[in-house]
Design a protein around this motif. Structure first.
Motif, PDB file in Angstrom:
ATOM      1  N   SER A  38       2.848  12.377  47.035  1.00 50.21           N
ATOM      2  CA  SER A  38       3.236  13.745  47.402  1.00 50.21           C
ATOM      3  C   SER A  38       2.257  14.759  46.817  1.00 50.21           C
ATOM      4  N   LYS A  39       2.407  16.005  47.246  1.00 56.24           N
ATOM      5  CA  LYS A  39       1.499  17.068  46.799  1.00 56.24           C
ATOM      6  C   LYS A  39       1.613  17.309  45.305  1.00 56.24           C
ATOM      7  N   THR A  40       2.804  17.071  44.772  1.00 58.43           N
ATOM      8  CA  THR A  40       3.030  17.235  43.336  1.00 58.43           C
ATOM      9  C   THR A  40       3.565  15.932  42.775  1.00 58.43           C
ATOM     10  N   THR A  41       3.633  15.840  41.458  1.00 58.56           N
ATOM     11  CA  THR A  41       4.199  14.645  40.848  1.00 58.56           C
ATOM     12  C   THR A  41       5.696  14.573  41.130  1.00 58.56           C
ATOM     13  N   ILE A  42       6.242  13.361  41.133  1.00 58.96           N
ATOM     14  CA  ILE A  42       7.656  13.195  41.452  1.00 58.96           C
ATOM     15  C   ILE A  42       8.539  13.619  40.271  1.00 58.96           C
ATOM     16  N   THR A  43       9.785  13.893  40.578  1.00 57.88           N
ATOM     17  CA  THR A  43      10.750  14.287  39.566  1.00 57.88           C
ATOM     18  C   THR A  43      11.630  13.110  39.174  1.00 57.88           C
ATOM     19  N   GLN A  81      -7.605  16.046  46.892  1.00 58.58           N
ATOM     20  CA  GLN A  81      -6.493  15.125  47.129  1.00 58.58           C
ATOM     21  C   GLN A  81      -5.172  15.699  46.639  1.00 58.58           C
ATOM     22  N   TRP A  82      -4.076  15.171  47.207  1.00 57.13           N
ATOM     23  CA  TRP A  82      -2.761  15.493  46.678  1.00 57.13           C
ATOM     24  C   TRP A  82      -2.651  14.925  45.268  1.00 57.13           C
ATOM     25  N   THR A  83      -1.867  15.586  44.446  1.00 58.28           N
ATOM     26  CA  THR A  83      -1.706  15.164  43.056  1.00 58.28           C
ATOM     27  C   THR A  83      -1.242  13.715  42.958  1.00 58.28           C
ATOM     28  N   GLY A  84      -0.339  13.306  43.853  1.00 53.57           N
ATOM     29  CA  GLY A  84       0.212  11.960  43.814  1.00 53.57           C
ATOM     30  C   GLY A  84      -0.766  10.857  44.137  1.00 53.57           C
ATOM     31  N   GLU A  85      -2.002  11.212  44.536  1.00 53.68           N
ATOM     32  CA  GLU A  85      -3.036  10.218  44.820  1.00 53.68           C
ATOM     33  C   GLU A  85      -4.079  10.132  43.711  1.00 53.68           C
ATOM     34  N   THR A  86      -4.000  11.014  42.733  1.00 52.22           N
ATOM     35  CA  THR A  86      -5.026  11.121  41.706  1.00 52.22           C
ATOM     36  C   THR A  86      -4.658  10.333  40.447  1.00 52.22           C
ATOM     37  N   LEU A  87      -5.608  10.231  39.537  1.00 54.83           N
ATOM     38  CA  LEU A  87      -5.363   9.538  38.282  1.00 54.83           C
ATOM     39  C   LEU A  87      -4.202  10.157  37.513  1.00 54.83           C
ATOM     40  N   THR A  88      -4.253  11.466  37.371  1.00 55.53           N
ATOM     41  CA  THR A  88      -3.200  12.164  36.621  1.00 55.53           C
ATOM     42  C   THR A  88      -1.854  12.006  37.302  1.00 55.53           C
ATOM     43  N   GLY A  89      -1.851  12.156  38.627  1.00 53.64           N
ATOM     44  CA  GLY A  89      -0.598  12.058  39.376  1.00 53.64           C
ATOM     45  C   GLY A  89      -0.012  10.660  39.363  1.00 53.64           C
ATOM     46  N   ILE A  90      -0.853   9.653  39.547  1.00 56.47           N
ATOM     47  CA  ILE A  90      -0.380   8.260  39.525  1.00 56.47           C
ATOM     48  C   ILE A  90       0.212   7.927  38.162  1.00 56.47           C
ATOM     49  N   GLU A  91      -0.476   8.306  37.098  1.00 59.07           N
ATOM     50  CA  GLU A  91       0.014   8.000  35.758  1.00 59.07           C
ATOM     51  C   GLU A  91       1.348   8.685  35.487  1.00 59.07           C
ATOM     52  N   PHE A 143      -8.228   2.272  38.073  1.00 60.58           N
ATOM     53  CA  PHE A 143      -6.769   2.211  38.202  1.00 60.58           C
ATOM     54  C   PHE A 143      -6.189   0.961  37.533  1.00 60.58           C
ATOM     55  N   ALA A 144      -7.000  -0.089  37.386  1.00 57.69           N
ATOM     56  CA  ALA A 144      -6.545  -1.247  36.606  1.00 57.69           C
ATOM     57  C   ALA A 144      -6.366  -0.842  35.145  1.00 57.69           C
ATOM     58  N   SER A 145      -7.234   0.030  34.656  1.00 58.08           N
ATOM     59  CA  SER A 145      -7.111   0.531  33.285  1.00 58.08           C
ATOM     60  C   SER A 145      -5.845   1.362  33.116  1.00 58.08           C
ATOM     61  N   ILE A 146      -5.541   2.181  34.121  1.00 63.46           N
ATOM     62  CA  ILE A 146      -4.301   2.956  34.101  1.00 63.46           C
ATOM     63  C   ILE A 146      -3.093   2.016  34.109  1.00 63.46           C
ATOM     64  N   ALA A 147      -3.189   0.945  34.891  1.00 61.08           N
ATOM     65  CA  ALA A 147      -2.098  -0.036  34.973  1.00 61.08           C
ATOM     66  C   ALA A 147      -1.864  -0.697  33.615  1.00 61.08           C
ATOM     67  N   GLU A 148      -2.943  -1.067  32.938  1.00 60.68           N
ATOM     68  CA  GLU A 148      -2.810  -1.700  31.626  1.00 60.68           C
ATOM     69  C   GLU A 148      -2.262  -0.716  30.595  1.00 60.68           C
ATOM     70  N   LYS A 149      -2.777   0.480  30.597  1.00 65.29           N
ATOM     71  CA  LYS A 149      -2.348   1.502  29.635  1.00 65.29           C
ATOM     72  C   LYS A 149      -0.850   1.759  29.732  1.00 65.29           C
ATOM     73  N   ASN A 150      -0.315   1.717  30.949  1.00 61.60           N
ATOM     74  CA  ASN A 150       1.089   2.055  31.175  1.00 61.60           C
ATOM     75  C   ASN A 150       1.976   0.831  31.391  1.00 61.60           C
ATOM     76  N   LYS A 151       1.440  -0.345  31.081  1.00 63.31           N
ATOM     77  CA  LYS A 151       2.198  -1.595  31.199  1.00 63.31           C
ATOM     78  C   LYS A 151       2.810  -1.761  32.597  1.00 63.31           C
TER      79      LYS A 151
END
Length: 335
Positions: A38-43, A81-91, A143-151
């Motif tokens: 989505s355009k913003t992060t989810i709630t 990009q929409w926030t939900g597609e970015t590194l910050t948004g995905i995390e 994104f694999a690094s993000i996946a590892e960081k966030n278990k």
């Protein structure tokens, strides 16, 4: 008094048995949903909606963009990009989903500017191939690094990249090893329903990932019985393939549009006007679940797709893949 204590003990044991049974039932299979960025992060409320629909896994999709299928450029995590597609948004979305008890698969996708199918990506020179491989590796390892960081529980190496996978097998084998060196969770790759047998590295992954848009029926509104019959032959083939690799099959995507003839070409996502048919969608989903969900070779699947900010007053998705606001939504909750 003795009866009262005995009753309490029995009640306690029964309650715990039912709780364990319910947890086992919910975790036996990956009952996943694919969440549209989505355009913003989810709630927190968005995450709870996904949990309450009955899902135990959610796929989140960081997109990368290519100008053309034969050009080496690949862009991701951009300001456009929409926030939900970015590194910050995905995390952020991963953390919000995990906070309500949901597991996550990060599933990278490529979007080609010309609208070309990702399975046709192919460079015209060795120099371009090497450059594209470097760009793709940077995208996946980020994104694999993000996946590892966030278990994150599950990471997908890519989606429907048949030509790339077929023409550059050495790159993919090296990429898998590099991902494993930084990510400790489960791994899969999502190949299209008609090309999964071409992939050579399934034995290096935890799941055989298939985007399962198999043709099922040419009927306008196929019955559940006819859908079951269609899956009978497919089921035997999939079981045999799973046995060959000693690995379970995961439907990294599955689903049907709520339209007439939805089972004829389930992969068709064109915007052309088609008559709505919620019963066809429902019967196709029921038939798939009844046919293969309890098979021991089947790991589960991710339904395509769910909009965290769905507008029930809009007609935009009335004949699309989402089950939101349709009779299939009630079915999925009870499935």
């Amino acid at each position: 008094m003795k009866f009262s204590r005995l009753y309490l003990v029995i009640f306690f044991l029964l309650n715990n048995f039912l709780l364990v049974f319910a947890q086992d039932k919910s975790t036996t299979k990956i009952n996943g949903m694919t969440m549209v960025a989505s355009k913003t992060t989810i709630t927190d409320a968005n995450a709870k909606d996904l949990r309450d629909i009955g899902s135990n896994y959610i796929a989140v999709m960081p997109y990368a963009f290519m100008p053309r299928a034969e050009k080496a450029q690949l862009y991701f995590d951009t300001k456009r990009q929409w926030t939900g597609e970015t590194l910050t948004g995905i995390e952020s979305d991963v953390k919000t989903l995990q906070a309500v008890g949901l597991k996550v698969m990060i599933k990278p996708h490529i979007w080609i500017g010309s609208g070309a199918f990702t399975g046709s990506i192919a460079m015209t020179s060795e120099i371009d191939w090497i450059q594209f491989e470097e760009n793709y590796k940077a995208y996946i390892l980020t994104f694999a690094s993000i996946a590892e960081k966030n278990k994150v529980s599950l990471f997908c190496l890519g989606t429907e990249l048949n030509s790339f996978v077929s023409e550059r097998p050495e790159f993919w084998c090296k990429l898998i090893e590099e991902v494993k060196s930084i990510y400790s969770g489960k791994l899969t790759y999502a190949e299209n329903w008609d090309k999964y047998e071409d992939v050579i590295f399934w034995d290096s992954l935890d799941y055989i990932g298939i985007d399962a848009y198999f043709p099922i029926s040419e009927n306008k509104t196929p019955s559940v019985e006819k859908v079951n019959f269609a899956w009978h032959g497919l089921k035997a083939t999939l079981k045999s393939f799973s046995k060959d690799y000693n690995s379970k099959i995961l439907f990294t995507e599955y689903g049907y549009r709520s339209i007439d003839f939805a089972g004829k070409e389930p992969w068709d996502s064109s915007r052309k006007e088609v008559s709505g048919n919620e019963t066809a969608q429902l019967n196709l989903l029921k038939g798939l679940h009844e046919s293969i969900w309890d098979e021991d070779w089947f790991a589960g699947g991710f339904l395509w797709k769910w909009f965290p900010n769905y507008n029930s007053d809009s007609y935009r998705h009335k004949n699309r893949f989402t089950i939101q606001g349709k009779i299939s939504e009630s079915y999925f909750k009870s499935f």
